[in-house]
Design an enzyme around this catalytic site. Structure first.
Site, PDB file in Angstrom:
ATOM      1  N   SER A 177      -7.642   5.142   0.248  1.00  0.00           N
ATOM      2  CA  SER A 177      -7.906   3.862  -0.409  1.00  0.00           C
ATOM      3  C   SER A 177      -9.350   3.438  -0.170  1.00  0.00           C
ATOM      4  O   SER A 177      -9.885   3.603   0.925  1.00  0.00           O
ATOM      5  CB  SER A 177      -6.970   2.785   0.135  1.00  0.00           C
ATOM      6  OG  SER A 177      -5.620   3.186   0.057  1.00  0.00           O
TER       7      SER A 177
ATOM      8  N   ASP B  70       0.818  -1.218   0.000  1.00  0.00           N
ATOM      9  CA  ASP B  70       0.000   0.000   0.000  1.00  0.00           C
ATOM     10  C   ASP B  70       0.848   1.263   0.000  1.00  0.00           C
ATOM     11  O   ASP B  70       0.319   2.367  -0.080  1.00  0.00           O
ATOM     12  CB  ASP B  70      -0.928  -0.003   1.221  1.00  0.00           C
ATOM     13  CG  ASP B  70      -2.014   1.059   1.140  1.00  0.00           C
ATOM     14  OD1 ASP B  70      -2.517   1.297   0.021  1.00  0.00           O
ATOM     15  OD2 ASP B  70      -2.354   1.658   2.173  1.00  0.00           O
TER      16      ASP B  70
ATOM     17  N   GLN C 262      -5.722  -1.794  -6.589  1.00  0.00           N
ATOM     18  CA  GLN C 262      -6.376  -0.907  -5.624  1.00  0.00           C
ATOM     19  C   GLN C 262      -7.126   0.198  -6.357  1.00  0.00           C
ATOM     20  O   GLN C 262      -6.692   0.670  -7.407  1.00  0.00           O
ATOM     21  CB  GLN C 262      -5.338  -0.274  -4.694  1.00  0.00           C
ATOM     22  CG  GLN C 262      -5.936   0.590  -3.586  1.00  0.00           C
ATOM     23  CD  GLN C 262      -4.857   1.182  -2.686  1.00  0.00           C
ATOM     24  OE1 GLN C 262      -4.534   2.356  -2.805  1.00  0.00           O
ATOM     25  NE2 GLN C 262      -4.302   0.374  -1.779  1.00  0.00           N
TER      26      GLN C 262
END
Length: 319
Positions: free
Chosen positions: A254, A232, A304
């Site tokens: 996110s 991430d 993502q």
């Protein structure tokens, strides 16, 4: 959840920390270390807090730690799919509730809910598989890039940025703040751009990354949890690269995060993180990523989507 980035751009030279030398990785001993409260119930602490929010990668990593504790030693995660449903409170611990959705002879599924204030802030499903041979195998080829030994780390790059006489006045404060933070991963961007010359870039970036400290060979489950944390880092910022010359970030979080694990790897060894954004629109950005071992084996694939709201970039000549 917050997705860290470099000051007002999307490149992966965000933060650094002092390496712990030969000590066991702080990611294992602290950041991803959960306190068991009951069967399938855990509490997480020790949160890194970028932008006054919980770091999404840490929540993903801790959720995978919790899920992995509920399966047998002979199965390993092959995929996980997550949603960030509420902002996390960095002042409170997070409770992780594991549901044993299915335990089969080859595959097992675990559902994990991260809870604060009695409400879920994050939900995740992880699938585990026993190792199985297969004659059907293929993968993409790893990009050809300089090895990490030939590249500068973020600490050195930040020093260079701060010494640049053409650096715009809005950057030194943010760069010094970044330099003061401690992050348990090492980053070496493959092709860092000078901050003094913001320009339109392709929505692609690559950087070498590894956990600080020693994790060891024995626990593949922990290497996967560390990779979840790493995955991430500066990921969503890839979608900003074509736009940073005319827009700056107002809000970025996110929405979801998915990972597929393909081959064994060590997260405390250098891996190449190849990131690209095939699309952005509707105040959202989509990013894809691949983590490559140094020997060219594709270890992990990531995806993502996140919210990205921007403001017009104001040139210093107009200030």
């Amino acid at each position: 959840m917050s997705s860290p980035q470099a000051p007002e751009d999307g490149q992966g030279c965000g933060d650094r920390g002092d390496p712990p030398g030969d000590l066991r990785s702080v990611l294992v001993t602290t950041v991803l270390n959960l306190e068991p409260l009951d069967e399938d119930l855990f509490r997480g602490r020790h949160y890194w807090v970028p932008a006054k929010r919980l770091f999404g990668g840490q929540i993903v990593g801790q959720a995978l730690v919790a899920a992995a504790k509920s399966v047998s030693e002979d199965v390993h995660v092959h995929s996980l799919h997550c949603y960030f449903v509420r902002a996390g409170d960095p002042k409170l611990p997070v409770l992780y509730q594991v549901e044993r959705t299915r335990t089969g002879s080859s595959f097992s599924v675990r559902s994990v809910k991260a809870v604060q204030h009695g409400k879920p802030i994050f939900i995740c499903q992880a699938s585990f598989q026993q190792a199985q041979p297969s004659p059907m195998q293929h993968q993409f080829s790893m990009p050809t890039v300089p090895p990490p030994e030939e590249l500068l780390d973020c600490e050195t790059l930040i020093d260079q940025y701060l010494r640049d006489p053409n650096l715009q006045k809005r950057y030194p404060l943010a760069l010094n703040r970044i330099a003061a933070q401690e992050v348990p991963i090492e980053i070496k961007p493959v092709n860092p751009s000078p901050l003094s010359q913001l320009q339109r870039m392709e929505p692609k970036q690559m950087f070498w990354v590894r956990a600080r400290g020693y994790i060891g060979e024995g626990d593949m489950k922990m290497h996967c949890c560390v990779a979840a944390y790493i995955s991430d880092y500066a990921f969503l910022g890839t979608a900003l690269l074509p736009h940073q010359w005319q827009h700056k970030v107002h809000f970025m979080v996110s929405l979801d995060h998915s990972m597929w694990f393909h081959a064994p790897f060590r997260a405390d060894h250098w891996m190449l993180y190849e990131c690209e954004s095939p699309w952005a629109g509707g105040s959202r950005g989509l990013v894809h990523g691949r983590l490559w071992r140094q020997d060219g084996v594709l270890a992990v694939t990531c995806a993502q989507e996140g919210v990205i709201r921007v403001k017009p970039q104001v040139s210093e000549s107009k200030l």
